[in-house]
Design a protein around this motif. Structure first.
Motif, PDB file in Angstrom:
ATOM      1  N   ILE A 165       0.837  -1.209   0.000  1.00 30.05           N
ATOM      2  CA  ILE A 165       0.000   0.000   0.000  1.00 30.05           C
ATOM      3  C   ILE A 165       0.867   1.253   0.000  1.00 30.05           C
ATOM      4  O   ILE A 165       0.565   2.241  -0.683  1.00 30.05           O
ATOM      5  N   GLY A 166       1.976   1.217   0.727  1.00 25.97           N
ATOM      6  CA  GLY A 166       2.902   2.339   0.697  1.00 25.97           C
ATOM      7  C   GLY A 166       3.464   2.585  -0.696  1.00 25.97           C
ATOM      8  O   GLY A 166       3.583   3.739  -1.137  1.00 25.97           O
ATOM      9  N   ARG A 167       3.826   1.525  -1.390  1.00 30.36           N
ATOM     10  CA  ARG A 167       4.330   1.664  -2.759  1.00 30.36           C
ATOM     11  C   ARG A 167       3.271   2.266  -3.682  1.00 30.36           C
ATOM     12  O   ARG A 167       3.563   3.133  -4.520  1.00 30.36           O
ATOM     13  N   LEU A 168       2.036   1.799  -3.533  1.00 30.98           N
ATOM     14  CA  LEU A 168       0.949   2.319  -4.366  1.00 30.98           C
ATOM     15  C   LEU A 168       0.677   3.789  -4.057  1.00 30.98           C
ATOM     16  O   LEU A 168       0.427   4.595  -4.962  1.00 30.98           O
ATOM     17  N   TRP A 169       0.741   4.141  -2.766  1.00 30.92           N
ATOM     18  CA  TRP A 169       0.506   5.532  -2.398  1.00 30.92           C
ATOM     19  C   TRP A 169       1.588   6.441  -2.976  1.00 30.92           C
ATOM     20  O   TRP A 169       1.295   7.520  -3.523  1.00 30.92           O
ATOM     21  N   GLU A 170       2.821   6.014  -2.884  1.00 28.33           N
ATOM     22  CA  GLU A 170       3.917   6.825  -3.420  1.00 28.33           C
ATOM     23  C   GLU A 170       3.812   6.977  -4.932  1.00 28.33           C
ATOM     24  O   GLU A 170       4.170   8.020  -5.484  1.00 28.33           O
ATOM     25  N   ARG A 171       3.291   5.955  -5.603  1.00 29.44           N
ATOM     26  CA  ARG A 171       3.227   5.992  -7.066  1.00 29.44           C
ATOM     27  C   ARG A 171       1.985   6.705  -7.585  1.00 29.44           C
ATOM     28  O   ARG A 171       2.076   7.537  -8.500  1.00 29.44           O
ATOM     29  N   ASP A 172       0.796   6.373  -7.014  1.00 32.58           N
ATOM     30  CA  ASP A 172      -0.466   6.815  -7.609  1.00 32.58           C
ATOM     31  C   ASP A 172      -1.364   7.635  -6.687  1.00 32.58           C
ATOM     32  O   ASP A 172      -2.345   8.208  -7.160  1.00 32.58           O
ATOM     33  N   MET A 173      -1.101   7.640  -5.388  1.00 33.17           N
ATOM     34  CA  MET A 173      -1.969   8.291  -4.410  1.00 33.17           C
ATOM     35  C   MET A 173      -3.437   7.886  -4.621  1.00 33.17           C
ATOM     36  O   MET A 173      -4.319   8.727  -4.797  1.00 33.17           O
ATOM     37  N   PRO A 174      -3.714   6.579  -4.614  1.00 36.88           N
ATOM     38  CA  PRO A 174      -5.090   6.133  -4.848  1.00 36.88           C
ATOM     39  C   PRO A 174      -5.991   6.451  -3.660  1.00 36.88           C
ATOM     40  O   PRO A 174      -5.523   6.683  -2.539  1.00 36.88           O
ATOM     41  N   ARG A 175      -7.283   6.417  -3.909  1.00 34.47           N
ATOM     42  CA  ARG A 175      -8.246   6.487  -2.816  1.00 34.47           C
ATOM     43  C   ARG A 175      -8.219   5.140  -2.101  1.00 34.47           C
ATOM     44  O   ARG A 175      -8.403   4.096  -2.728  1.00 34.47           O
ATOM     45  N   ILE A 176      -7.993   5.134  -0.797  1.00 35.65           N
ATOM     46  CA  ILE A 176      -7.907   3.902  -0.020  1.00 35.65           C
ATOM     47  C   ILE A 176      -9.171   3.786   0.836  1.00 35.65           C
ATOM     48  O   ILE A 176      -9.555   4.737   1.512  1.00 35.65           O
TER      49      ILE A 176
END
Length: 354
Positions: A165-176
């Motif tokens: 989730i950290g990797r995804l946040w750093e890359r795309d800042m998705p809605r979680i």
């Protein structure tokens, strides 16, 4: 008791199944994740599903672990999938790809939605022990399209992987999006992450005609030995212009009421993603994990047009052999008179389109 038996009881697989090793010093009367009003499924400290108790005690855990050498099915060190997916950047229709275990990429109405994303090599509190992948993710992380939303069903390590989730946040800042209390766990790792939380019965709009709703599941939660049921868990109903998806996460069958309620509340289900693995020994796992026969009953209760079987063949969590779930699923479908093409046991990288 010999040292090997003690090691099995303390193994990372046991830690995973029973909920991890962190937060051991926290008092049982204090919830570190969530503070909210008392409800019919929250007593002010812990969540519960009324009428359902999936938990086993330490003596039952020890009984299971000491018997594993006799009843454990075969798992190879590698079990590569024949599939590999390279998803399009956007899909206007409806496409579902199994990444592995319970990780699913849903592409609908131009949105990319990841469910329970896990790209880590192990599902464990540590990087050096615990259940390890026997196949790579069906989509390489670098081949993921831009991710718009991440849905987390609960906080067990094979579903909530904060590193991914950290990797995804750093890359795309998705809605979680996660059930109540899980935002605290995610932000303890990635403090900048924005997390929407839902209670059972809650929902939100993702845009483009796509909405989601959190429904109860027969399961539980924990990251540590003293935080049992202190964060909520659940299943998602995802409504799209091309049909409604049911995303089970982890659940036992119970009496089937949670599945029968879905079409009553949300209408017809186009596709159900149902767990078919991590179910032996049955005396221990039945309240919290469906076996394939249970999954077939859930499929019928949901009234779904089709289903895909997930949560098998990637991480060895329990005692059934690696190829037992699809064999048991085939037998259960035949017994129920359901065409096998309506409910397939998916491998990583396999794609469904509707």
């Amino acid at each position: 008791m010999d040292r090997r038996a003690l090691a099995r009881i303390a193994s990372a697989a046991t830690v995973l199944t029973m909920g991890g090793v962190g937060y051991a010093a926290l008092a049982r009367s204090r919830n570190p994740y969530y503070r909210g009003p008392v409800t019919d499924h929250f007593d002010g400290v812990r969540f519960h599903r009324p009428g359902h108790d999936p938990e086993k005690g330490l003596l039952e855990l020890a009984r299971w672990q000491l018997s594993r050498a006799r009843g454990r099915g075969s798992w190879p060190a590698r079990f590569p999938s024949p599939f590999a997916a390279y998803p399009a950047e956007r899909v206007e229709g409806l496409r579902v790809t199994l990444v592995g275990h319970a990780t699913i990429l849903v592409q609908a109405a131009g949105l990319n939605i990841l469910v329970d994303p896990v790209w880590s090599e192990r599902v464990s509190p540590t990087r050096f022990a615990g259940p390890r992948r026997v196949n790579p993710p069906g989509i390489a992380f670098d081949d993921l399209p831009p991710v718009d939303a991440v849905l987390v069903t609960h906080n067990h390590y094979d579903h909530l992987d904060v590193v991914t989730i950290g990797r995804l946040w750093e890359r795309d800042m998705p809605r979680i999006v996660a059930p109540l209390g899980n935002d605290t766990i995610i932000r303890a790792y990635e403090d900048a992450a924005a997390v929407d939380t839902l209670d059972w019965g809650g929902g939100l709009d993702l845009g483009e005609g796509v909405s989601l709703h959190l429904e109860p599941a027969n399961h539980w939660s924990a990251r540590g030995v003293n935080d049992r049921r202190m964060a909520l868990w659940g299943a998602y109903v995802l409504k799209t212009p091309r049909g409604t998806l049911y995303l089970a996460g982890d659940t036992g069958y119970g009496d089937g009421d949670i599945f029968r309620a879905v079409p009553e509340r949300h209408g017809p289900v186009r596709l159900a993603c149902l767990p078919i693995g991590a179910y032996e020994p049955r005396w221990f796992m039945q309240p919290q994990h469906m076996n394939p026969a249970d999954a077939v009953m859930a499929f019928r209760d949901l009234g779904a047009q089709e289903a895909i079987g997930i949560h098998w063949g990637t991480f060895q969590l329990t005692d059934e052999g690696i190829e037992q779930p699809p064999a048991d699923l085939a037998a259960a479908l035949a017994e129920a008179g359901i065409a096998p093409e309506r409910f397939a046991a998916f491998r990583p990288g396999q794609v469904w389109e509707g």
